[in-house]
Design a protein around this motif. Structure first.
Motif, short mmCIF file in Angstrom:
data_model
loop_
_atom_site.label_atom_id
_atom_site.label_comp_id
_atom_site.label_asym_id
_atom_site.label_seq_id
_atom_site.Cartn_x
_atom_site.Cartn_y
_atom_site.Cartn_z
N GLY A 112 0.82 -1.21 0.00
CA GLY A 112 0.00 0.00 0.00
C GLY A 112 0.85 1.25 0.00
N ASN A 113 1.95 1.22 0.76
CA ASN A 113 2.85 2.37 0.80
C ASN A 113 3.47 2.66 -0.56
N GLU A 114 3.81 1.57 -1.28
CA GLU A 114 4.36 1.74 -2.62
C GLU A 114 3.34 2.41 -3.54
N ASP A 115 2.08 1.95 -3.44
CA ASP A 115 1.04 2.56 -4.27
C ASP A 115 0.82 4.01 -3.89
N TYR A 116 0.84 4.29 -2.60
CA TYR A 116 0.64 5.67 -2.16
C TYR A 116 1.75 6.56 -2.72
N LYS A 117 2.98 6.08 -2.61
CA LYS A 117 4.12 6.85 -3.10
C LYS A 117 4.00 7.12 -4.60
N SER A 118 3.38 6.19 -5.34
CA SER A 118 3.20 6.34 -6.78
C SER A 118 1.96 7.14 -7.14
N GLY A 119 1.20 7.56 -6.14
CA GLY A 119 -0.01 8.33 -6.40
C GLY A 119 -1.22 7.48 -6.71
N ASN A 120 -1.13 6.17 -6.48
CA ASN A 120 -2.26 5.27 -6.73
C ASN A 120 -3.03 5.10 -5.42
N PHE A 121 -3.78 6.13 -5.06
CA PHE A 121 -4.36 6.19 -3.73
C PHE A 121 -5.50 5.18 -3.52
N ALA A 122 -6.29 4.94 -4.56
CA ALA A 122 -7.38 3.97 -4.42
C ALA A 122 -6.81 2.57 -4.17
N GLU A 123 -5.74 2.22 -4.88
CA GLU A 123 -5.09 0.92 -4.67
C GLU A 123 -4.49 0.84 -3.27
#
Length: 461
Positions: A112-123
Motif C-alpha cells: 500500500g505504501n508503494e502505491d501511495y508513493k506512486s499516487g495510486n491512492f485507491a489501490e
C-alpha cells in the motif's frame, strides 16, 4: 504473490472486493484514476518519514501468524487463449483461501505504501483495508488508511480512521499530527490545536500559528455576522479558507449565506460547490445533528435561489428530521413549497398558452422570493409571448444580476432586444452565448441575423 507485486508493479495487485474479500487482478483498470495529490496533506517526497514502512522480520517464517484471517477468498483474474477473462474454477477456492490467510498484514501495508508513493491512492486504500481486515488493532494501518482517504478527498472518513488509530495507540504522534491537520482543514481549530500539542516532534510552532490565524478570521466572522455586515463576512470566510480551513463545510456555508444576503446567488452556489462533498450520514456523525441541520438549511436556500426546487425541499426536510428546533427550517420550507408550487402552476398555464395567467402565477412565487432567477426568467418568457418586450428585458436583467451565467435568461434577453431592434445589445448577448456554447446553431444563426440587421440599419452593403 508479493514477489510478483514487487517485481512488476503493474502486474498483480491485491484489491479488496468487499468488506471480507480480496481480489487479485492483473490490471486494476479504473482503480488507477486521478493519482493527483490535490487536497492531500501527505507529501510523497517525504515518504519514508510519513509511513511506518518496516516489514516484520518474521513475516515469511510464520505463514500461520494470522490463522483467523477474515480476508475471505482470493480470486485470480486470468486470460484464456482469446484474451477474454474467464472465471476461476470453484475447486481453486480452497487454495485461494489458504493463500489469503498466509498474507502478512505488514507486507500488505508495504504494498500500500508503494502505491501511495506512486499516487495510486485507491489501490493503496484497498491494501490498507486488507491489512486492517487481518489485524484491525494496528494503529499504523489506520493512520496510513487515513492518509489515502485524505488524498482521495474523503476527509471525514480520514478523521474517523485517525481517531481509531489514536484509540488503539494514544501516544501515536503521527496520527495526532495527521488528525490535527484534518481538523484544521475542516475548520475545527480548537481540536486541531489539541492534537498538534499531542503530536510531539511531529508538530512545530508554525502549525499552532496557522491554527491561531484561522481562529482569528473565524472570530471576525462571528462578529461581522452579528452586525449583519455581509460583505465583511464574505471577506473573512474567504480569508479563513485561504489560511488553511480549505475543506470546512461550515465556513463555505457561512460564505454562501452571506452571498445570498447580497443577492449574489451564482457565487453562493459556487461556494457550496467548492466546499467538500460529504454524505449526510458522515456530516451528521462529524458535526452532530444540529450542526448538519444548519448546513442543510443553507444548502436548501442555495438550491432554491438557483432553481433546484426539489433539491431544496429535500434538503430542508432532512434538516427538519435532524433538528426539529431549528428556527430557520419552517420559514425556508414554506418558501420552498410556495415557490415550487408557483413554478409548477405557471408552467402548466404556459404549456396551455395561457401566458397572462402564467405570468401572474410566476409573480405570486416572486412575492415569496423576489430575486428568484428561474421565476423571473419564466415570467420574462410570458411577457415576451404577450409582446411586453421591455418588461421581459427587465425580468431578464434581474435574473442576470443574481446569476450572470444564467444562459437561458441571457438568450431570452437577446431575443427580446432583437424584437425591440436594439441590435447592439442583442449582438453583445449573442456573442457571450456563442463563447459559452460555440456549437449552438440557434445562437450562431441569431447572431448572424442581428449582425446583418445592424449592418442594414447603418446602411451597409
Amino acid at each position: 504473490m508479493i514477489a510478483d507485486h514487487q517485481k512488476s508493479k503493474g502486474s498483480n495487485t491485491l484489491v479488496r472486493a468487499s468488506s471480507s474479500n480480496v481480489m487479485l487482478i492483473g490490471n486494476l483498470g479504473n482503480l488507477r484514476q486521478g493519482g493527483g495529490n490535490t487536497g492531500s496533506t501527505a507529501n510523497t517526497n517525504t515518504y519514508e518519514q510519513f509511513f511506518e514502512t518496516s516489514l516484520s522480520s518474521s513475516s515469511s517464517k510464520q505463514p500461520n501468524k494470522y490463522p483467523n484471517s477474515v480476508m475471505g477468498n482470493v480470486v485470480k483474474k486470468q486470460n484464456d487463449d482469446s484474451n477474454h477473462d474467464r472465471a476461476v474454477p470453484a475447486q481453486d477456492a480452497s487454495l485461494c483461501r489458504a493463500l489469503s490467510t498466509r498474507m502478512d498484514p505488514e507486507t500488505l501495508k508495504m504494498m500500500g505504501n508503494e502505491d501511495y508513493k506512486s499516487g495510486n491512492f485507491a489501490e493503496a486504500l484497498a491494501l490498507y483495508d486488507a491489512a486492517i481486515s487481518i489485524d484491525p488493532n494496528k494503529a499504523s494501518y489506520r493512520s496510513n488508511k487515513s492518509a489515502a482517504l485524505t488524498a482521495l478527498g474523503r476527509l471525514l472518513e480520514a478523521v474517523f480512521e485517525c481517531r481509531e488509530a489514536i484509540r488503539i495507540e494514544p501516544r501515536y504522534h503521527r496520527a495526532h499530527h495527521r488528525l490535527a491537520t484534518l481538523y484544521l482543514r475542516l475548520g475545527e481549530v480548537e481540536k486541531a490545536i489539541y492534537h498538534y500539542k499531542h503530536a510531539g516532534p511531529e508538530a512545530d510552532q508554525i502549525d499552532i500559528a496557522k491554527c491561531k490565524n484561522v481562529q482569528g478570521h473565524l472570530n471576525k466572522c462571528t462578529d461581522v455576522k452579528r452586525m449583519r455586515d455581509w460583505n465583511s463576512l464574505i471577506k473573512e470566510t474567504a480569508a479563513a479558507i485561504s489560511a488553511g480551513a480549505d475543506s470546512a463545510p461550515s465556513i463555505y456555508a457561512l460564505q454562501a449565506e452571506a452571498l445570498l444576503k447580497v443577492h449574489r446567488h451564482q457565487e453562493a452556489d459556487e461556494a457550496m460547490e467548492n466546499g467538500s462533498k460529504f454524505s449526510v450520514d458522515d456530516c451528521t456523525k462529524f458535526f452532530g445533528p444540529i450542526g448538519n441541520a444548519n448546513l442543510l438549511v443553507v444548502q436548501a436556500q442555495v438550491n432554491l435561489a438557483v432553481g433546484r426546487f426539489d433539491d431544496a425541499l429535500a434538503a430542508v426536510q432532512k434538516a427538519a428530521k435532524l433538528d426539529s428546533n431549528n428556527k430557520e427550517v419552517n420559514p425556508v420550507m414554506r418558501r420552498a413549497r410556495a415557490v415550487a408550487a408557483a413554478r409548477s402552476n405557471g408552467n402548466e398555464l404556459f404549456k396551455a398558452s395561457r401566458f397572462s395567467e402564467a405570468s401572474v402565477a410566476y409573480g405570486e412565487g416572486l412575492e415569496h422570493d423576489p430575486y428568484n432567477s428561474v421565476l423571473l426568467c419564466n415570467r420574462a418568457a410570458c411577457r415576451s409571448k404577450l409582446g411586453q418586450y421591455e418588461k421581459a428585458v427587465e425580468d431578464c436583467n434581474s435574473a442576470l444580476n443574481v446569476r450572470p451565467k444564467y444562459s437561458k435568461a441571457r438568450l431570452r434577453r437577446a431575443n427580446c432586444y432583437a424584437k425591440l431592434e436594439r441590435w447592439e445589445s442583442s449582438i453583445k448577448d449573442y456573442e457571450i452565448l456563442q463563447r459559452e456554447s460555440p456549437e449552438d446553431e440557434e445562437v450562431i444563426k441569431a447572431l448572424q441575423e442581428a449582425q446583418a440587421q445592424l449592418k442594414k440599419k447603418h446602411g451597409g452593403s
